[in-house]
Design an enzyme around this catalytic site. Structure first.
Site, mmCIF file in Angstrom:
data_model
loop_
_atom_site.group_PDB
_atom_site.id
_atom_site.type_symbol
_atom_site.label_atom_id
_atom_site.label_comp_id
_atom_site.label_asym_id
_atom_site.label_seq_id
_atom_site.Cartn_x
_atom_site.Cartn_y
_atom_site.Cartn_z
ATOM 1 N N ASP A 144 23.259 -16.035 -47.432
ATOM 2 C CA ASP A 144 23.076 -14.783 -47.932
ATOM 3 C C ASP A 144 24.581 -14.479 -48.795
ATOM 4 O O ASP A 144 25.589 -14.275 -47.824
ATOM 5 C CB ASP A 144 22.870 -13.620 -46.926
ATOM 6 C CG ASP A 144 22.314 -12.305 -47.979
ATOM 7 O OD1 ASP A 144 22.337 -12.345 -49.038
ATOM 8 O OD2 ASP A 144 21.667 -11.492 -47.325
ATOM 9 N N ASP A 176 20.170 -14.579 -54.762
ATOM 10 C CA ASP A 176 21.411 -14.643 -53.829
ATOM 11 C C ASP A 176 21.029 -14.991 -52.182
ATOM 12 O O ASP A 176 22.268 -14.927 -51.488
ATOM 13 C CB ASP A 176 22.205 -13.564 -53.908
ATOM 14 C CG ASP A 176 21.742 -12.143 -53.389
ATOM 15 O OD1 ASP A 176 20.443 -12.189 -53.217
ATOM 16 O OD2 ASP A 176 22.524 -11.451 -53.115
ATOM 17 N N GLU A 177 19.878 -15.371 -51.939
ATOM 18 C CA GLU A 177 19.601 -15.443 -50.522
ATOM 19 C C GLU A 177 18.472 -16.460 -50.119
ATOM 20 O O GLU A 177 17.560 -16.746 -51.173
ATOM 21 C CB GLU A 177 19.301 -14.420 -49.676
ATOM 22 C CG GLU A 177 18.137 -13.652 -50.061
ATOM 23 C CD GLU A 177 18.187 -12.299 -49.221
ATOM 24 O OE1 GLU A 177 17.884 -12.645 -48.055
ATOM 25 O OE2 GLU A 177 18.033 -11.147 -49.796
#
Length: 418
Positions: A12, A106-107
């Site tokens: 993350d 983003d993860e």
DNA sequence: TCTGGGGTCCTAGGACCC
DNA sequence: TCTGGGGTCCTAGGACCC
């Protein structure tokens, strides 16, 4: 059946948008910054850690963030860069294992059970990922490793900022017990408060609470999830593909009394966005849902399930208009602050393109088939846009022009298929 | 001088069917 | 005498996530 070892990773990126801005502009490093919004309007999309210290959070109105942190720097955002750098990070993850489940820009989750013979322990893999993302992309990323997805996600939250936490098998209870219940995926502010009302603040306290009581408060589904996690029986696997279940668009409006022309213009615009995306993917959907937000933040939705899937702009607009007025009239007199259109119950529609004829046939063209005509118009518009760009045809309703608080690039980022 | 935009999933009641 | 029980679909609202 849980894997042996802490072989599920959750990676993350830390304060992603804000970190990218600090990467692009060295003058912003070490300073409290907010992406999006401003002291006079809009919402903060992301805050740097220097800003979070002051209580600034994503989703917060800009004026409130500015009050919390007077030296806060507002930046507009480089949304194209977010996509590019997010993709670059995912490429680093894909070098470790093909079993990557990207869950947002983003993860991602990784199942590294097949990669340990190549790269070593989950801890070593986590370290390697963090080093490579820092070296190759220039961004800080946190990684959690555990036996299940749920636990790995909690571990990465605990690892933030810029850290690595491995929950060794057998140590789960000791790890979880002191943590606040709000770290559990699915426990947000409302459920956190409900639990606090019962004196339950930590995960340990929660697991000692009878499951019947937990289910009464949080509902059966969340209750079951929690007890599965408490007993380390989290069956969710890392899946590399997922199908979209709905496609939607919405726009905040400055507070206004609903006028027929305004409502029509906004819904036409939103329906156009939604239907274009549906067609681009070869999809259509049977259920149309309209959301209306009123002054005071009260919301209402109206939905209609049609006998056949739709993907034509005009058809969607007409259905949306009926639904919107149903909600508005039930609330009248009222002021509206947002309109949204979404299509669900999706079906693959590449083969057949039936369109519901909600109107009588065109009186100027006796015998015409409205569905076919609409598909022809949509196909032409789509082709022109593909060739000349999205602004070549169509129009932005006057009522939206002043209200465009959020840049279009942000919409594109949010709607991007991951 | 009141809060974006993209989604997912759950719940509860009612209609309807067998 | 009005009436079982299970299943599915639809609708509206809500919590939550990024």
């Amino acid at each position: 059946m849980p894997a042996h070892g802490a072989t599920i990773l959750h990676a993350d990126l830390d304060a992603f948008y804000a970190s990218v801005e600090q990467l692009l502009d060295p003058a912003l490093r070490g300073r409290p910054i907010a992406v999006g919004g401003g002291p006079r309007g809009g919402v903060v999309l992301a805050a740097s850690y220097e800003a979070k210290v002051h209580g600034v959070q994503g989703g917060m109105p800009g004026w409130r963030a500015a009050r919390l942190c007077p030296e806060l720097v507002f930046v507009r955002g480089h949304f194209g860069e977010y996509q590019r750098l997010g993709d670059a990070v995912m490429a680093v993850l894909a070098d470790v294992t093909p079993t990557v489940e990207r869950i947002s820009i983003d993860e991602a989750f990784l199942d590294v059970s097949g990669a340990t013979h190549l790269f070593g322990s989950p801890e070593a893999i986590g370290t390697r990922i963090r080093e490579r993302v820092r070296a190759d992309v220039g961004l800080p990323i946190s990684v959690g490793a555990a036996r299940t997805k749920h636990l790995a996600k909690i571990a990465s939250q605990v690892a933030k900022p810029d850290g690595l936490v491995v929950v060794a098998p057998g140590t789960e209870r000791a790890f979880l017990d002191p943590l606040p219940v709000g770290l559990i995926w699915g426990v947000g502010p409302v459920n956190e408060q409900r639990l606090a009302d019962l004196g339950i603040r930590t995960i340990g306290e929660l697991t000692r609470t009878p499951s019947s009581a937990v289910e009464r408060i949080l509902g059966q589904a969340v209750g079951h999830k929690l007890s599965a996690m408490a007993h380390d029986e989290d069956p969710r696997r890392v899946v590399t593909t997922r199908r979209a279940r709905s496609v939607g668009a919405q726009s905040a409006l400055s507070r206004r009394h609903p006028e027929a022309a305004d409502v029509r213009a906004v819904l036409a615009h939103l329906s156009d966005r939604v239907s274009r995306r549906l067609r681009a993917k070869g999809h259509a959907g049977r259920t149309v849902t309209v959301a209306v937000r009123f002054a005071g933040m009260r919301r209402a939705t109206r939905s209609l399930t049609l006998p056949v899937p739709v993907a034509a702009t005009l058809t969607l607009t007409e259905v949306a208009e009926r639904l919107a007025w149903s909600a508005i009239e039930d609330a009248a007199p009222c002021e509206i602050t947002l309109l949204g259109v979404s299509v669900s119950n999706l079906a693959d529609q590449r083969a057949i393109q039936l369109e519901l004829d909600l109107d009588p046939p065109d009186p100027w063209r006796p015998g015409s088939a409205p569905g076919a005509a609409r598909r022809a118009v949509d196909a032409s518009m789509d082709a022109i846009r593909t060739r000349f760009g999205g602004d070549a045809v169509g129009y932005l309703p006057v009522v939206l022009r002043r209200d465009g608080v959020v840049p279009d690039e942000f919409r594109e980022l949010a709607e991007h298929d991951l």
